[in-house]
Design a protein around this motif. Structure first.
Motif, PDB file in Angstrom:
ATOM      1  N   SER A 204       0.895  -1.071   0.096  1.00 12.05           N
ATOM      2  CA  SER A 204      -0.057  -0.030  -0.089  1.00 12.05           C
ATOM      3  C   SER A 204       0.890   1.308  -0.027  1.00 12.05           C
ATOM      4  O   SER A 204       2.039   1.183   0.275  1.00 12.05           O
ATOM      5  CB  SER A 204      -0.855   0.113   1.136  1.00 12.05           C
ATOM      6  OG  SER A 204      -0.032   0.233   2.339  1.00 12.05           O
ATOM      7  N   PRO A 205       0.434   2.463  -0.155  1.00  9.26           N
ATOM      8  CA  PRO A 205       1.153   3.707  -0.203  1.00  9.26           C
ATOM      9  C   PRO A 205       1.788   3.844   1.047  1.00  9.26           C
ATOM     10  O   PRO A 205       2.819   4.465   1.146  1.00  9.26           O
ATOM     11  CB  PRO A 205       0.126   4.818  -0.597  1.00  9.26           C
ATOM     12  CG  PRO A 205      -1.214   3.931  -1.525  1.00  9.26           C
ATOM     13  CD  PRO A 205      -1.132   2.457  -1.036  1.00  9.26           C
ATOM     14  N   PRO A 206       1.127   3.640   2.103  1.00 15.96           N
ATOM     15  CA  PRO A 206       1.784   3.927   3.468  1.00 15.96           C
ATOM     16  C   PRO A 206       3.223   2.699   3.567  1.00 15.96           C
ATOM     17  O   PRO A 206       3.990   2.850   4.458  1.00 15.96           O
ATOM     18  CB  PRO A 206       0.951   3.748   4.577  1.00 15.96           C
ATOM     19  CG  PRO A 206      -0.459   3.901   3.823  1.00 15.96           C
ATOM     20  CD  PRO A 206      -0.288   3.168   2.553  1.00 15.96           C
ATOM     21  N   PHE A 253      -3.247  -0.705  -5.544  1.00 16.75           N
ATOM     22  CA  PHE A 253      -3.491   0.236  -4.949  1.00 16.75           C
ATOM     23  C   PHE A 253      -3.640   1.689  -5.669  1.00 16.75           C
ATOM     24  O   PHE A 253      -2.784   1.818  -6.598  1.00 16.75           O
ATOM     25  CB  PHE A 253      -2.633   0.699  -3.709  1.00 16.75           C
ATOM     26  CG  PHE A 253      -3.048  -0.490  -2.475  1.00 16.75           C
ATOM     27  CD1 PHE A 253      -3.863  -0.123  -1.652  1.00 16.75           C
ATOM     28  CD2 PHE A 253      -2.109  -1.540  -2.520  1.00 16.75           C
ATOM     29  CE1 PHE A 253      -3.979  -0.847  -0.543  1.00 16.75           C
ATOM     30  CE2 PHE A 253      -2.379  -2.395  -1.345  1.00 16.75           C
ATOM     31  CZ  PHE A 253      -3.406  -2.254  -0.273  1.00 16.75           C
ATOM     32  N   GLU A 256      -3.969   7.291  -3.307  1.00 16.52           N
ATOM     33  CA  GLU A 256      -4.340   7.909  -2.208  1.00 16.52           C
ATOM     34  C   GLU A 256      -4.538   6.672  -1.248  1.00 16.52           C
ATOM     35  O   GLU A 256      -4.999   6.965   0.143  1.00 16.52           O
ATOM     36  CB  GLU A 256      -5.798   8.696  -2.119  1.00 16.52           C
ATOM     37  CG  GLU A 256      -6.925   7.918  -2.655  1.00 16.52           C
ATOM     38  CD  GLU A 256      -7.363   7.637  -4.096  1.00 16.52           C
ATOM     39  OE1 GLU A 256      -8.304   7.113  -4.367  1.00 16.52           O
ATOM     40  OE2 GLU A 256      -6.273   7.800  -4.867  1.00 16.52           O
ATOM     41  N   GLY A 257      -4.402   5.505  -1.761  1.00 17.05           N
ATOM     42  CA  GLY A 257      -4.490   4.332  -0.485  1.00 17.05           C
ATOM     43  C   GLY A 257      -5.662   3.321  -0.886  1.00 17.05           C
ATOM     44  O   GLY A 257      -5.717   2.294  -0.195  1.00 17.05           O
ATOM     45  N   ASP A 258      -6.624   3.720  -1.383  1.00 17.67           N
ATOM     46  CA  ASP A 258      -7.819   2.775  -1.840  1.00 17.67           C
ATOM     47  C   ASP A 258      -7.430   1.613  -2.389  1.00 17.67           C
ATOM     48  O   ASP A 258      -6.401   1.765  -3.227  1.00 17.67           O
ATOM     49  CB  ASP A 258      -8.905   3.415  -2.442  1.00 17.67           C
ATOM     50  CG  ASP A 258      -9.838   4.400  -1.777  1.00 17.67           C
ATOM     51  OD1 ASP A 258      -9.756   4.294  -0.315  1.00 17.67           O
ATOM     52  OD2 ASP A 258     -10.210   5.373  -2.279  1.00 17.67           O
ATOM     53  N   ILE A 274      -9.451   1.162   2.753  1.00 19.70           N
ATOM     54  CA  ILE A 274      -8.600   0.214   3.491  1.00 19.70           C
ATOM     55  C   ILE A 274      -9.290  -0.432   4.576  1.00 19.70           C
ATOM     56  O   ILE A 274      -8.741  -1.619   4.910  1.00 19.70           O
ATOM     57  CB  ILE A 274      -7.308   1.048   3.775  1.00 19.70           C
ATOM     58  CG1 ILE A 274      -6.262  -0.010   4.011  1.00 19.70           C
ATOM     59  CG2 ILE A 274      -7.726   1.654   5.187  1.00 19.70           C
ATOM     60  CD1 ILE A 274      -5.732  -0.417   2.563  1.00 19.70           C
TER      61      ILE A 274
END
Length: 321
Positions: A204-206, A253, A256-258, A274
């Motif tokens: 994921s982006p994070p 992903f 923005e994380g969706d 998420i």
């Protein structure tokens, strides 16, 4: 003697009746003459989606000249496709930029940048620079291995192995550091259930590792050490759930994380937050040919989604409305 003749006539008549019944049953069972099965699923109606949920339009496609297409990725304006025994790199218009042939069929890929790619084969992977030079080949895993997905976070490489039903974790020298078995001691999510070759993962982006556990229709988040951190999903033919066997088949992903998911059987592409709340439908069952395979998926910086149609052998583009 008369009784024997009478019995003979009765037997002939019975045989004629049986033959007539068999013929009528055969004709009734021919295609186009069968009666309605009250227990049969109406797949067309199951695939119907409220138009208000559809948030994307298909805008274009690029045909891929290949017998078999397998995997898709995107990075910095470039589209990467694995097909037959090669890697093809294109720009967004479909103009070929680079092609690399292999001795074996490639199965999965992860593109870190234009100068760093990871290509997975049945039981090993390679690191490759932007010129096609192989900078590292990992040792081969056992003969049961079947690599189906690869992702990396800059320090470690994660490989989904559908054959051994686990995630291998390597460093960038190709050394296996550990494995993730998907076992939790604090919940009902025990082990990866992999009935087929559908077994995907993504970062994921994070920077969190998410894995599709398709046999139980669940998305699972893991720590770097393999601890189960969170999970969501449900088995259902409704648009909110995942139907049939081995879903979701592919995940990726948005910036923005969706999370974007792709399914088999009732082939469709959807977007969840998420926490597992359905946010939008990208493509419905009606937009794919009957018996289509689940498309591999990728997303660009603006939230546009690309789908590798494995049945029609094309990259399809979907734009947010």
């Amino acid at each position: 003697m008369k009784s024997n003749k009478f019995l003979y006539v009765i037997l002939l008549a019975a045989a004629a009746v049986i033959i007539a019944i068999v013929i009528l049953d055969y004709r009734a069972g021919r295609p186009g003459r069968r009666g309605i099965n009250p227990y049969e699923y109406d797949m067309d109606s199951l695939g119907l989606v409220d138009p208000a949920l559809v948030g994307y339009d298909e805008t274009a496609h690029i045909n891929i000249d290949a017998r078999v297409v397998r995997a898709l990725d995107y990075r910095n304006g470039r589209i990467y496709v694995l097909a037959d025994n090669y890697l093809l790199v294109m720009d967004r218009s479909g103009t070929p930029l680079f092609k690399k042939d292999f001795d074996l069929p490639p199965r999965c890929l992860f593109v870190e940048s234009e100068s760093s790619m990871i290509i997975g084969f049945d039981n090993f992977f390679i690191l490759m620079d932007g010129s096609g030079n192989i900078t590292l080949a990992s040792p081969a895993e056992n003969t049961d291995a079947r690599f189906t997905a690869i992702a990396a976070d800059g320090s470690e490489i994660y490989v989904a192995d559908a054959g051994n039903r686990l995630i291998w974790v390597y460093n960038y020298s190709g050394v296996r550091m550990r494995e993730i078995e998907g076992v939790s001691t604090t919940s009902s999510q025990h082990g990866f259930i992999i009935p087929s070759q559908s077994f995907d993962l993504a970062i994921s982006p994070p920077g969190d590792l998410w894995v599709s556990n398709p046999g139980i229709h669940t998305l699972q988040q893991y720590s770097r050490n393999g601890d189960l951190m969170a999970y969501w999903g449900k088995a259902s033919v409704s648009i909110e759930g995942f139907n049939g066997c081995c879903n979701p088949a592919h995940i990726t992903f948005l910036p923005e994380g969706d999370m974007v998911t792709s399914e088999k059987h009732l082939v469709r592409i959807k977007i969840y937050d998420i926490s597992g709340n359905l946010k939008s439908v990208v493509a419905t069952t009606q937009q794919f040919a009957n018996d289509s395979l689940p498309p591999d998926i990728a997303a660009d910086e603006q939230g546009n989604i690309m789908a590798l149609d494995l049945s029609d052998k094309m990259v399809r583009f979907f734009k947010p409305r």
